[in-house]
Enzyme design. Structure first.
Site, PDB file in Angstrom:
ATOM      1  N   HIS A  22       1.005  -1.499  -0.003  1.00 32.61           N
ATOM      2  CA  HIS A  22      -0.142  -0.010  -0.087  1.00 32.61           C
ATOM      3  C   HIS A  22       1.012   1.025  -0.040  1.00 32.61           C
ATOM      4  O   HIS A  22       0.237   2.045  -0.893  1.00 32.61           O
ATOM      5  CB  HIS A  22      -0.860  -0.435   1.378  1.00 32.61           C
ATOM      6  CG  HIS A  22      -1.974  -1.342   1.053  1.00 32.61           C
ATOM      7  ND1 HIS A  22      -2.374  -1.891   2.391  1.00 32.61           N
ATOM      8  CD2 HIS A  22      -2.661  -1.355   0.114  1.00 32.61           C
ATOM      9  CE1 HIS A  22      -3.444  -2.456   2.376  1.00 32.61           C
ATOM     10  NE2 HIS A  22      -3.249  -2.125   1.046  1.00 32.61           N
ATOM     11  N   LYS A  46     -15.848  -6.486   4.567  1.00 32.52           N
ATOM     12  CA  LYS A  46     -15.690  -7.069   5.454  1.00 32.52           C
ATOM     13  C   LYS A  46     -15.883  -6.960   7.281  1.00 32.52           C
ATOM     14  O   LYS A  46     -15.477  -5.652   7.314  1.00 32.52           O
ATOM     15  CB  LYS A  46     -14.343  -7.209   5.073  1.00 32.52           C
ATOM     16  CG  LYS A  46     -13.370  -7.655   3.850  1.00 32.52           C
ATOM     17  CD  LYS A  46     -11.837  -7.527   3.144  1.00 32.52           C
ATOM     18  CE  LYS A  46     -12.083  -7.394   1.665  1.00 32.52           C
ATOM     19  NZ  LYS A  46     -11.028  -6.555   1.770  1.00 32.52           N
ATOM     20  N   ARG A  96      -1.435  -6.557  -8.327  1.00 32.84           N
ATOM     21  CA  ARG A  96      -0.589  -7.386  -7.833  1.00 32.84           C
ATOM     22  C   ARG A  96      -0.472  -8.621  -8.739  1.00 32.84           C
ATOM     23  O   ARG A  96       0.498  -8.677  -9.588  1.00 32.84           O
ATOM     24  CB  ARG A  96      -1.058  -7.766  -6.475  1.00 32.84           C
ATOM     25  CG  ARG A  96      -0.320  -7.314  -5.103  1.00 32.84           C
ATOM     26  CD  ARG A  96      -1.163  -6.834  -4.255  1.00 32.84           C
ATOM     27  NE  ARG A  96      -2.452  -7.576  -4.236  1.00 32.84           N
ATOM     28  CZ  ARG A  96      -3.403  -8.138  -3.220  1.00 32.84           C
ATOM     29  NH1 ARG A  96      -2.524  -8.079  -1.858  1.00 32.84           N
ATOM     30  NH2 ARG A  96      -4.840  -8.291  -2.978  1.00 32.84           N
ATOM     31  N   SER A 133      -3.256  -7.923   3.235  1.00 34.38           N
ATOM     32  CA  SER A 133      -3.566  -7.466   4.351  1.00 34.38           C
ATOM     33  C   SER A 133      -3.675  -8.841   5.303  1.00 34.38           C
ATOM     34  O   SER A 133      -3.446  -8.585   6.311  1.00 34.38           O
ATOM     35  CB  SER A 133      -4.271  -6.123   4.931  1.00 34.38           C
ATOM     36  OG  SER A 133      -4.039  -5.294   4.274  1.00 34.38           O
TER      37      SER A 133
HETATM   38  O1  PNS Z   1      -8.257  -2.711   0.339  1.00 37.40           O
HETATM   39  P1  PNS Z   1     -10.175  -3.275  -0.058  1.00 37.40           P
HETATM   40  O2  PNS Z   1     -10.669  -3.672   1.113  1.00 37.40           O
HETATM   41  O3  PNS Z   1      -9.665  -4.142  -1.095  1.00 37.40           O
HETATM   42  O4  PNS Z   1     -10.718  -1.865  -0.498  1.00 37.40           O
HETATM   43  C1  PNS Z   1     -11.775  -2.323  -0.900  1.00 37.40           C
HETATM   44  C2  PNS Z   1     -12.575  -1.033  -2.126  1.00 37.40           C
HETATM   45  C3  PNS Z   1     -12.859  -0.281   0.026  1.00 37.40           C
HETATM   46  C4  PNS Z   1     -11.956   0.194  -2.430  1.00 37.40           C
HETATM   47  C5  PNS Z   1     -14.229  -0.978  -1.809  1.00 37.40           C
HETATM   48  O5  PNS Z   1     -14.634  -1.908  -0.996  1.00 37.40           O
HETATM   49  C6  PNS Z   1     -14.923   0.007  -1.795  1.00 37.40           C
HETATM   50  O6  PNS Z   1     -15.050   1.167  -2.960  1.00 37.40           O
HETATM   51  N1  PNS Z   1     -16.260  -0.186  -0.705  1.00 37.40           N
HETATM   52  C7  PNS Z   1     -16.552   0.987  -1.041  1.00 37.40           C
HETATM   53  C8  PNS Z   1     -18.436   0.379  -1.382  1.00 37.40           C
HETATM   54  C9  PNS Z   1     -18.333   0.793  -2.992  1.00 37.40           C
HETATM   55  O7  PNS Z   1     -18.283   1.893  -3.783  1.00 37.40           O
HETATM   56  N2  PNS Z   1     -19.326   0.004  -3.423  1.00 37.40           N
HETATM   57  C10 PNS Z   1     -19.403  -0.424  -4.869  1.00 37.40           C
HETATM   58  C11 PNS Z   1     -17.715  -0.452  -5.314  1.00 37.40           C
HETATM   59  S1  PNS Z   1     -17.435  -0.594  -7.242  1.00 37.40           S
END
Ligand code: PNS
Length: 166
Positions: A22, A46, A96, A133
C-alpha cells in the site's frame, strides 16, 4: 488545460492493516498527482476488522508523514459518492496479480459508470506482489515476523495491540 488545476487522486481501501505494498502505491501516486487522499472505508463488506478505524487511520498517517501531498481520511457508503464529494480526479488502485485485475476491472467500470471518474492502476512492485493485509494478519497471528511486510509505524501498533506470539 488549466495549469492551475489540481489533480487529486483517491486511494481507497480497508487498510487492515496498511502494508508495504500500500505504502509503495501511495508514494508512487504522490509523485504523479498533486494530491493523494488515502481513504479508509468504514464498515466494508469485510466484518470484524483487526484494527479500529482510528488505528488504521493513525497507522497510515504515521507511515505517510514525510509525504507532503498525502492526506488520510475515511468514508462510508459508496466510493463513487465520496469521489465526487472531495472532487477527486482519479481513483488509484494497485494491481498485484491477475486475480486483482479481474476484480478491479469491474469495480473500476462500475465506479466510472456511477461517478464518471476513472481508475488508474499502478502495477505492484514485485517485492510486494504476494503481500496482502489478510496474509500479514494470518502469518502474524501464527507467530511470523512481519517487519518486512508492513511499515515500521504499522508494526509498532501491531506489537502494542498484541505482541507477536513466540
Ligand atoms: O482494501 P480493499 O478491501 O480491497 O478495498 C476495497 C474498497 C474499499 C476500495 C471497496 O470495497 C469500496 O470501494 N467500498 C466502498 C463501497 C462501494 O462503493 N462499493 C462499490 C464498488 S464498485
Amino acid at each position: 488545460m488549466n495549469h492551475t488545476t489540481q489533480r487529486a487522486a483517491i486511494y481507497p481501501g480497508s487498510f487492515d492493516p496498511m502494508t508495504c505494498g500500500h505504502l509503495d502505491v501511495i508514494e508512487r501516486a504522490a509523485a504523479i498527482f498533486d494530491r493523494v487522499v488515502v481513504a479508509v472505508v468504514v464498515n466494508p463488506q469485510k466484518r470484524d476488522p483487526l484494527f479500529t478505524l482510528d488505528e488504521r487511520e493513525a497507522m497510515i498517517r504515521a507511515a505517510v508523514a514525510e509525504l507532503g501531498n498525502v492526506e488520510v481520511t475515511h468514508f462510508r457508503g459508496l466510493l463513487a459518492d465520496f469521489v465526487r464529494k472531495i472532487d477527486a480526479t482519479v481513483i488509484v488502485k494497485g494491481l498485484r496479480v491477475v486475480a486483482d485485475f479481474e476484480a478491479e476491472m469491474s469495480t473500476a467500470l462500475m465506479n466510472r459508470s456511477l461517478s464518471n471518474v476513472d481508475t488508474v492502476f499502478l502495477p505492484s512492485d514485485p517485492r510486494w506482489s504476494f503481500v496482502s493485509s489478510t496474509l500479514v494478519k494470518e502469518v502474524y497471528s501464527l507467530g511470523a515476523d512481519v517487519a518486512e511486510y508492513v511499515p515500521p509505524a504499522v508494526l509498532h501498533v501491531m506489537q502494542s495491540k498484541r505482541p507477536a506470539p513466540r
